[in-house]
Design a protein around this motif. Structure first.
Motif, PDB file in Angstrom:
ATOM      1  N   ALA A  82       0.847  -1.190   0.000  1.00  0.00           N
ATOM      2  CA  ALA A  82       0.000   0.000   0.000  1.00  0.00           C
ATOM      3  C   ALA A  82       0.884   1.241   0.000  1.00  0.00           C
ATOM      4  N   PRO A  83       0.371   2.353  -0.543  1.00  0.00           N
ATOM      5  CA  PRO A  83       1.103   3.611  -0.383  1.00  0.00           C
ATOM      6  C   PRO A  83       1.356   3.856   1.100  1.00  0.00           C
ATOM      7  N   ASP A  85       1.296   6.222   3.022  1.00  0.00           N
ATOM      8  CA  ASP A  85       0.411   7.092   3.795  1.00  0.00           C
ATOM      9  C   ASP A  85      -0.984   6.502   3.969  1.00  0.00           C
ATOM     10  N   GLU A  86      -1.244   5.311   3.424  1.00  0.00           N
ATOM     11  CA  GLU A  86      -2.562   4.682   3.571  1.00  0.00           C
ATOM     12  C   GLU A  86      -2.507   3.608   4.658  1.00  0.00           C
ATOM     13  N   LYS A  87      -2.383   4.082   5.897  1.00  0.00           N
ATOM     14  CA  LYS A  87      -2.214   3.178   7.038  1.00  0.00           C
ATOM     15  C   LYS A  87      -3.439   2.288   7.279  1.00  0.00           C
ATOM     16  N   HIS A  88      -4.602   2.698   6.730  1.00  0.00           N
ATOM     17  CA  HIS A  88      -5.809   1.888   6.934  1.00  0.00           C
ATOM     18  C   HIS A  88      -5.657   0.490   6.341  1.00  0.00           C
ATOM     19  N   TRP A  89      -4.695   0.307   5.425  1.00  0.00           N
ATOM     20  CA  TRP A  89      -4.498  -1.021   4.855  1.00  0.00           C
ATOM     21  C   TRP A  89      -4.064  -2.034   5.904  1.00  0.00           C
ATOM     22  N   THR A 124     -17.701   2.614  -0.162  1.00  0.00           N
ATOM     23  CA  THR A 124     -16.516   2.615  -1.008  1.00  0.00           C
ATOM     24  C   THR A 124     -16.784   1.900  -2.331  1.00  0.00           C
ATOM     25  N   ASP A 189      -3.764   1.873  -6.274  1.00  0.00           N
ATOM     26  CA  ASP A 189      -4.550   3.105  -6.317  1.00  0.00           C
ATOM     27  C   ASP A 189      -5.935   2.846  -5.733  1.00  0.00           C
ATOM     28  N   SER A 190      -6.177   3.341  -4.528  1.00  0.00           N
ATOM     29  CA  SER A 190      -7.457   3.089  -3.856  1.00  0.00           C
ATOM     30  C   SER A 190      -8.617   3.823  -4.511  1.00  0.00           C
ATOM     31  N   ARG A 191      -8.303   4.753  -5.413  1.00  0.00           N
ATOM     32  CA  ARG A 191      -9.366   5.506  -6.084  1.00  0.00           C
ATOM     33  C   ARG A 191      -9.580   5.035  -7.529  1.00  0.00           C
TER      34      ARG A 191
END
Length: 199
Positions: A82-83, A85-89, A124, A189-191
């Motif tokens: 994950a990127p 900065d995407e700690k939610h992963w 989502t 890419d989460s988007r």
């Protein structure tokens, strides 16, 4: 009081570090009522300072049972990229681990864990977790670990849409992954939108 990690968990960490890199942390996670736990190893990718590598430690202590009650041929651990900065992963991978612990059934490449991401992000566009052969690290090879006769293999988590889930169920995982490759989809890419030409 912190519990002492089992020899199996120590072996899993050592194996993951050999693949994901040695700049890592390990933290413990519990479900809401503390009936299940799993540790999570996170590592900064040495070749990509924008990528966070994530892997479970301890899921492989759970035996997965087939319909006839016999144990599945391999134990599993999960991984994801994950990127950074995407700690939610981290929470998504932990939730996927708890999902597998709850069902206690075999999971293989091509399995969809439904609504795991929806729990964290209602509405989502990418509510499900798809499991595949790990391909982000080590030139696409995440070797099996054999520990005291137990085979342990890793499955990589990626986010998929409802339309992609339906395509997988209808056409199969190989056809889906062919589409990902052909359309050069950035699965980090989460988007991102769904792959096109679903039918």
């Amino acid at each position: 009081m912190q519990r002492v990690p089992s020899p199996q968990r120590k072996a899993v960490v050592k194996h993951e570090v050999s693949v994901l890199g040695d700049d890592f942390d390990v933290n413990n996670y519990y479900n809401d009522n503390k009936t299940m736990s799993v540790e999570l190893l996170t590592a900064a990718d040495p070749d990509d300072d924008g990528l966070l590598s994530i892997a479970t430690v301890g899921l492989s202590e759970v035996s997965l049972r087939k319909e006839d009650g016999s144990e599945f041929v391999t134990r599993v651990e999960l991984c994801a990229g994950a990127p950074i900065d995407e700690k939610h992963w981290c929470n998504i991978v932990v939730s996927a681990s708890f999902y597998i612990q709850r069902i206690g059934k075999p999971v293989v490449p091509g399995t969809v864990l439904e609504n795991v991401i929806e729990e964290y992000f209602p509405g989502t566009d990418m509510p499900h977790v798809y499991l595949t052969v790990p391909f982000l690290w080590n030139d696409g090879h995440f070797p099996e670990l054999v520990f005291e006769g137990l085979k342990i293999n890793w499955l990589q988590c990626i986010a998929v849409s409802e339309a992609e889930k339906q395509f997988i169920y209808k056409k199969g995982s190989e056809a889906f992954e062919d589409l990902l490759a052909a359309q050069e989809v950035n699965i980090l890419d989460s988007r991102r939108g769904s792959v096109s030409f679903l039918s």
